[in-house]
Design an enzyme around this catalytic site. Structure first.
Site, PDB file in Angstrom:
ATOM      1  N   PHE A 119      34.083  57.830  37.413  1.00  0.00           N
ATOM      2  CA  PHE A 119      35.431  57.089  38.004  1.00  0.00           C
ATOM      3  C   PHE A 119      36.603  57.980  38.007  1.00  0.00           C
ATOM      4  CE2 PHE A 119      37.156  52.940  39.029  1.00  0.00           C
ATOM      5  CZ  PHE A 119      36.047  52.144  39.218  1.00  0.00           C
ATOM      6  N   GLN A 240      50.680  49.734  41.078  1.00  0.00           N
ATOM      7  CA  GLN A 240      49.645  50.486  41.629  1.00  0.00           C
ATOM      8  C   GLN A 240      49.166  50.018  42.943  1.00  0.00           C
ATOM      9  OE1 GLN A 240      45.390  50.889  39.832  1.00  0.00           O
ATOM     10  NE2 GLN A 240      46.286  52.750  39.673  1.00  0.00           N
ATOM     11  N   HIS A 242      46.397  50.390  46.071  1.00  0.00           N
ATOM     12  CA  HIS A 242      44.993  50.906  46.356  1.00  0.00           C
ATOM     13  C   HIS A 242      44.934  51.097  47.848  1.00  0.00           C
ATOM     14  CE1 HIS A 242      40.730  51.041  46.890  1.00  0.00           C
ATOM     15  NE2 HIS A 242      40.636  51.134  45.528  1.00  0.00           N
ATOM     16  N   LEU A 252      39.811  43.892  48.632  1.00  0.00           N
ATOM     17  CA  LEU A 252      39.432  45.187  48.237  1.00  0.00           C
ATOM     18  C   LEU A 252      38.170  45.704  49.131  1.00  0.00           C
ATOM     19  CD1 LEU A 252      41.045  47.152  46.483  1.00  0.00           C
ATOM     20  CD2 LEU A 252      38.883  46.769  44.782  1.00  0.00           C
ATOM     21  N   GLU A 255      36.635  52.249  47.140  1.00  0.00           N
ATOM     22  CA  GLU A 255      36.801  53.607  47.731  1.00  0.00           C
ATOM     23  C   GLU A 255      35.273  54.366  47.898  1.00  0.00           C
ATOM     24  OE1 GLU A 255      40.148  55.525  45.196  1.00  0.00           O
ATOM     25  OE2 GLU A 255      38.421  56.431  44.318  1.00  0.00           O
ATOM     26  N   ARG A 286      44.157  58.225  45.065  1.00  0.00           N
ATOM     27  CA  ARG A 286      44.817  57.063  45.410  1.00  0.00           C
ATOM     28  C   ARG A 286      45.923  57.049  45.762  1.00  0.00           C
ATOM     29  NH1 ARG A 286      42.045  52.125  41.719  1.00  0.00           N
ATOM     30  NH2 ARG A 286      40.079  52.627  42.466  1.00  0.00           N
ATOM     31  N   HIS A 353      47.850  46.378  43.752  1.00  0.00           N
ATOM     32  CA  HIS A 353      46.548  46.130  43.044  1.00  0.00           C
ATOM     33  C   HIS A 353      46.805  45.833  41.680  1.00  0.00           C
ATOM     34  CE1 HIS A 353      42.200  46.477  42.574  1.00  0.00           C
ATOM     35  NE2 HIS A 353      42.437  47.421  41.586  1.00  0.00           N
ATOM     36  N   ARG A 398      47.848  53.365  36.174  1.00  0.00           N
ATOM     37  CA  ARG A 398      46.939  52.909  35.408  1.00  0.00           C
ATOM     38  C   ARG A 398      45.431  53.960  35.861  1.00  0.00           C
ATOM     39  NH1 ARG A 398      42.605  49.324  35.914  1.00  0.00           N
ATOM     40  NH2 ARG A 398      43.285  48.451  37.735  1.00  0.00           N
TER      41      ARG A 398
HETATM   42  C1  LIG Z   1      40.001  42.917  43.149  1.00  0.00           C
HETATM   43  C2  LIG Z   1      40.204  43.507  41.831  1.00  0.00           C
HETATM   44  C3  LIG Z   1      39.308  44.269  41.323  1.00  0.00           C
HETATM   45  C4  LIG Z   1      39.668  44.750  39.938  1.00  0.00           C
HETATM   46  N1  LIG Z   1      38.674  45.887  39.515  1.00  0.00           N
HETATM   47  C5  LIG Z   1      38.937  46.263  38.211  1.00  0.00           C
HETATM   48  C6  LIG Z   1      37.960  47.103  37.590  1.00  0.00           C
HETATM   49  O1  LIG Z   1      36.756  47.437  37.895  1.00  0.00           O
HETATM   50  N2  LIG Z   1      38.152  47.719  36.306  1.00  0.00           N
HETATM   51  C7  LIG Z   1      39.127  47.326  35.717  1.00  0.00           C
HETATM   52  O2  LIG Z   1      39.454  47.811  34.456  1.00  0.00           O
HETATM   53  N3  LIG Z   1      40.274  46.625  36.277  1.00  0.00           N
HETATM   54  C8  LIG Z   1      40.109  45.967  37.411  1.00  0.00           C
HETATM   55  N4  LIG Z   1      41.092  45.261  37.948  1.00  0.00           N
HETATM   56  C9  LIG Z   1      42.200  44.883  37.043  1.00  0.00           C
HETATM   57  C10 LIG Z   1      41.725  43.931  36.093  1.00  0.00           C
HETATM   58  O3  LIG Z   1      40.692  43.140  36.745  1.00  0.00           O
HETATM   59  C11 LIG Z   1      43.023  42.858  35.957  1.00  0.00           C
HETATM   60  O4  LIG Z   1      44.005  43.591  35.655  1.00  0.00           O
HETATM   61  C12 LIG Z   1      42.396  41.984  34.723  1.00  0.00           C
HETATM   62  O5  LIG Z   1      41.392  41.273  35.189  1.00  0.00           O
HETATM   63  C13 LIG Z   1      43.525  40.995  34.284  1.00  0.00           C
HETATM   64  O6  LIG Z   1      43.084  40.072  33.322  1.00  0.00           O
HETATM   65  P1  LIG Z   1      44.003  39.188  32.353  1.00  0.00           P
HETATM   66  O7  LIG Z   1      43.153  38.511  31.334  1.00  0.00           O
HETATM   67  O8  LIG Z   1      45.200  39.687  32.087  1.00  0.00           O
HETATM   68  O9  LIG Z   1      44.637  38.096  33.485  1.00  0.00           O
HETATM   69  P2  LIG Z   1      43.708  37.107  34.494  1.00  0.00           P
HETATM   70  O10 LIG Z   1      42.215  37.452  34.627  1.00  0.00           O
HETATM   71  O11 LIG Z   1      44.527  37.372  35.971  1.00  0.00           O
HETATM   72  O12 LIG Z   1      43.682  35.794  34.197  1.00  0.00           O
HETATM   73  C14 LIG Z   1      45.254  35.133  34.085  1.00  0.00           C
HETATM   74  C15 LIG Z   1      45.053  33.559  33.538  1.00  0.00           C
HETATM   75  O13 LIG Z   1      46.146  32.924  33.297  1.00  0.00           O
HETATM   76  C16 LIG Z   1      46.147  31.850  33.837  1.00  0.00           C
HETATM   77  N5  LIG Z   1      47.610  31.487  34.289  1.00  0.00           N
HETATM   78  C17 LIG Z   1      48.467  32.175  34.830  1.00  0.00           C
HETATM   79  N6  LIG Z   1      49.806  31.628  34.757  1.00  0.00           N
HETATM   80  C18 LIG Z   1      49.472  30.311  34.250  1.00  0.00           C
HETATM   81  C19 LIG Z   1      50.460  29.096  33.818  1.00  0.00           C
HETATM   82  N7  LIG Z   1      51.659  29.322  34.474  1.00  0.00           N
HETATM   83  N8  LIG Z   1      49.781  28.191  33.164  1.00  0.00           N
HETATM   84  C20 LIG Z   1      48.523  28.213  32.664  1.00  0.00           C
HETATM   85  N9  LIG Z   1      47.712  29.180  32.940  1.00  0.00           N
HETATM   86  C21 LIG Z   1      48.217  30.329  33.653  1.00  0.00           C
HETATM   87  C22 LIG Z   1      45.330  31.745  34.965  1.00  0.00           C
HETATM   88  O14 LIG Z   1      44.680  30.644  35.291  1.00  0.00           O
HETATM   89  C23 LIG Z   1      44.200  32.853  34.523  1.00  0.00           C
HETATM   90  O15 LIG Z   1      43.081  32.100  33.602  1.00  0.00           O
HETATM   91  C24 LIG Z   1      40.902  44.488  39.344  1.00  0.00           C
HETATM   92  C25 LIG Z   1      41.589  43.889  39.861  1.00  0.00           C
HETATM   93  C26 LIG Z   1      41.472  43.268  41.238  1.00  0.00           C
HETATM   94  C27 LIG Z   1      42.635  42.509  41.751  1.00  0.00           C
END
Ligand SMILES: Cc1cc2nc3c(=O)[nH]c(=O)nc-3n(C[C@H](O)[C@H](O)[C@H](O)COP(=O)(O)OP(=O)(O)OC[C@H]3O[C@@H](n4cnc5c(N)ncnc54)[C@H](O)[C@@H]3O)c2cc1C
Length: 588
Positions: A119, A240, A242, A252, A255, A286, A353, A398
């Site tokens: 990666f 960040q 993408h 998305l 790459e 990127r 992203h 990141r």
């Molecule tokens: C398309 C995509 C691909 C990615 N690929 C990768 C990868 O391969 N590797 C990597 O390391 N990172 C990757 N990332 C980044 C990574 O996936 C995210 O940063 C990470 O999953 C965020 O996780 P989290 O637990 O912080 O929040 P999330 O998984 O976004 O969850 C947020 C939670 O909060 C809840 N919530 C929000 N507001 C409220 C509210 N007011 N009341 C109640 N609940 C609420 C939502 O319902 C949800 O359950 C990617 C991101 C994207 C968008």
């Protein structure tokens, strides 16, 4: 008006990877734990993560956590806190193996060990040669992880509040956090969730931009609630991008398309990356590719009616390669761009992203805020982990796969800190302040009574356009100053939004209006923080200040929402056990 109260040891807002990892820790320790989510837990944005989760397991070649730490510090452009980075990289092998033992279906090597792929920025021997460090479950790593964590939580009796939206943080007269208010979306009723400790794990806020890879629910609610409760946000200028999100949709495009030989074209049909990066061309890093694309569009060489995107051409690869190596991409292009890449190029734009900034936290998951001369005093009872938090391990940029790692490392660590706090410092609930729900009730009442106001969608569109144009890949003084003025005016409009549908049950108009309040807080924080930083570092590329200035700017930004003013605090240069990695020029 009396608002019904429910009591828990711990309340976790967010059921993505970070929230679920923390909840598991608490529930398994026997604490009564509630998890709130706007959507069913396994629909949180974590489910969309494709690439992998980093850990120096060394399953393919030799690897060490010290090398992972070095890469992360360098990737952060020396804005990351080295104590938190050391903590994360050291913990990585343990938390990934733990996921495996929870039943996460990783891909396997011939010898049965977890498969790891190369990666961007993952190197052996302190930046010398590429190393395979990203542990993967096909191109669905986040999906596998989230389902595994959800199932473990069901087993541990975590109590889920599905389709509940937290509205505001409740702090008492001492400033301690004692719970949250929340809206049950199905009934439209408001509740108080009274807790000994509260964790925010609300994910990202990519929806402040018009082009984002983020889910529609990523509206920065945790950040909005934090700012409204008087706690500043950290490093909000760092977003960040993408290079290849589908124009208009933001989905998305990996790459890997350019890895297979796909190329980027402007409106003149020119392969413009040859001008910006003569060696690596379309496969430059990127930030370099994103900047080049943004320049082409700004200078009028964008494609389409609005001249607002460029084209990713891959038809020359032939149907064979596209169908065999990029079938998922073909499907995305057909569904979201309406083009079959076997025949036509895919319209793409640099797409927001990931949010590097967020709620200031330390590596224990404790939220910290300035008090007197001390910039990092713990806010009692308040924790944050995952994308909404700023630990700060990602600094100004990141590395890929470090976010999924951040979720499990800091989710677990926050869970442990909360257990400790509940068992030693807050064995009983602190009383709720009188009128604990007033802020939320006032927000709801305004929406109820507003007449002659603006449509939520109009204000949101104006905000997204402004942030996209003014705080995009490329920034400069003039543009940012305009952006600050514009976003302040848009924030005034947001105070007068009106909803015509006042019904209680499943009123999405109301939840969208409430989300807009949070988006606006994040957008204002982003523009004000970005306008002030007179240097280029990581994702913050400032035309008028093309260099990084460590003497003046190696410091974290803190944005205060009440006064809309900034202060700064030092970067943690002291790792936990190893030597400080001193700043160098960042070249790959
Ligand atoms: C398309 C995509 C691909 C990615 N690929 C990768 C990868 O391969 N590797 C990597 O390391 N990172 C990757 N990332 C980044 C990574 O996936 C995210 O940063 C990470 O999953 C965020 O996780 P989290 O637990 O912080 O929040 P999330 O998984 O976004 O969850 C947020 C939670 O909060 C809840 N919530 C929000 N507001 C409220 C509210 N007011 N009341 C109640 N609940 C609420 C939502 O319902 C949800 O359950 C990617 C991101 C994207 C968008």
């Amino acid at each position: 008006m009396s608002v019904p109260v429910r009591k828990f040891d711990a309340v976790i807002v967010g059921a993505g990877g970070a929230g679920l990892r923390a909840a598991l820790q608490l529930s398994e320790a026997g604490l009564k734990t509630a998890v709130l989510s706007k959507v069913f837990p396994t629909r949180s944005h974590t489910v969309a993560a494709q690439g992998g989760i980093s850990a120096s397991l060394g399953n393919v070649q030799e690897d060490k956590w010290e090398w992972h730490m070095y890469d992360t510090v360098k990737g952060s452009d020396w804005l990351g806190d080295q104590d938190a980075i050391e903590f994360m990289c050291r913990q990585a092998p343990e938390v990934v193996v733990e996921l495996e033992h929870f039943g996460m279906p990783f891909d396997r090597l011939e010898n049965g060990k977890i498969y790891q792929r190369p990666f961007g920025g993952h190197m052996a021997d302190f930046g010398k040669t590429p190393v395979q460090r990203a542990c993967a479950a096909a191109d669905r790593t986040g999906h596998a992880m989230l389902h595994t964590l959800y199932q473990r939580n069901v087993r541990a009796n975590t109590q889920f509040f599905v389709e509940w939206m937290a509205l505001d943080l409740i702090r008492d007269a001492d400033g301690d956090v004692v719970g949250v208010t929340a809206l049950e979306m199905e009934t439209g009723e408001t509740f108080i969730l009274h807790a000994k400790a509260v964790l925010f794990a609300t994910g990202g806020a990519g929806r402040i931009y018009s082009a984002s890879t983020n889910a529609f629910i990523n509206t920065g609610d945790g950040l909005g609630m934090t700012v409204r409760a008087g706690i500043p946000l950290e490093d909000m200028e760092f977003w960040q991008f993408h290079p290849t999100g589908v124009a208009g949709a933001g989905v998305l495009i990996t790459e890997g398309v350019r890895g297979e030989g796909g190329i980027l074209l402007n409106a003149n049909g020119e392969r413009f990356m040859e001008r910006y990066a003569p060696n690596a061309k379309d496969l430059a890093s990127r930030d370099v590719v994103s900047r080049a694309m943004a320049l082409e569009i700004l200078e009028g060489r964008g494609c389409g009616k609005e001249k607002d995107h460029v084209l990713l051409k891959l038809d020359h690869l032939g149907p064979e390669i596209i169908n065999h190596r990029l079938p998922g991409i073909r499907e995305i292009a057909i569904k979201f761009a309406g083009v079959d890449p076997i025949k036509d190029p895919i319209p793409v734009v640099p797409t927001t992203h990931y949010m590097m900034g967020g709620i200031p936290a330390n590596y224990k998951g404790e939220v910290v805020a300035p008090q007197g001369d001390n910039p990092e005093v713990r806010v009692n009872g308040f924790y944050a982990a995952g994308e909404c938090a700023c630990a700060s391990v990602h600094g100004a940029n990141r590395l890929g796969t470090n976010s999924l790692l951040d979720l499990v490392v800091f989710g677990k660590s926050a869970g442990n800190s909360m257990i400790e706090y509940i068992k030693t410092e807050r064995q009983d609930w602190k009383p709720l302040p009188a009128n604990a729900a007033d802020v939320s009730l006032a927000r709801l009442a305004r929406l109820e009574n507003q007449t002659g106001g603006e449509e939520v969608a109009d204000v949101r569109n104006a905000m997204q356009k402004c942030v996209q144009l003014r705080a995009g890949v490329f920034r400069n003084d003039e543009n940012l100053a305009k952006g600050v003025a514009e976003i302040k005016a848009i924030a005034e409009r947001a105070k007068r939004t009106q909803i015509k549908d006042k019904s209680k049950v499943w009123n999405t108009a109301r939840t969208e209006a409430l989300e807009l309040d949070n988006l606006i807080e994040v957008a204002v924080a982003t523009l004000i923080s970005a306008e002030a930083r007179k240097e280029s570092r990581g994702a913050h590329a400032q035309d008028d200040y093309p260099d990084r200035h460590d003497d003046e700017w190696m410091k974290h930004t803190l944005y205060d929402g009440a006064t809309r003013s900034l202060s700064y605090k030092p970067v943690h240069t002291q790792p936990l056990s190893v030597e400080y990695i001193a700043p160098q020029k960042r070249v790959y």
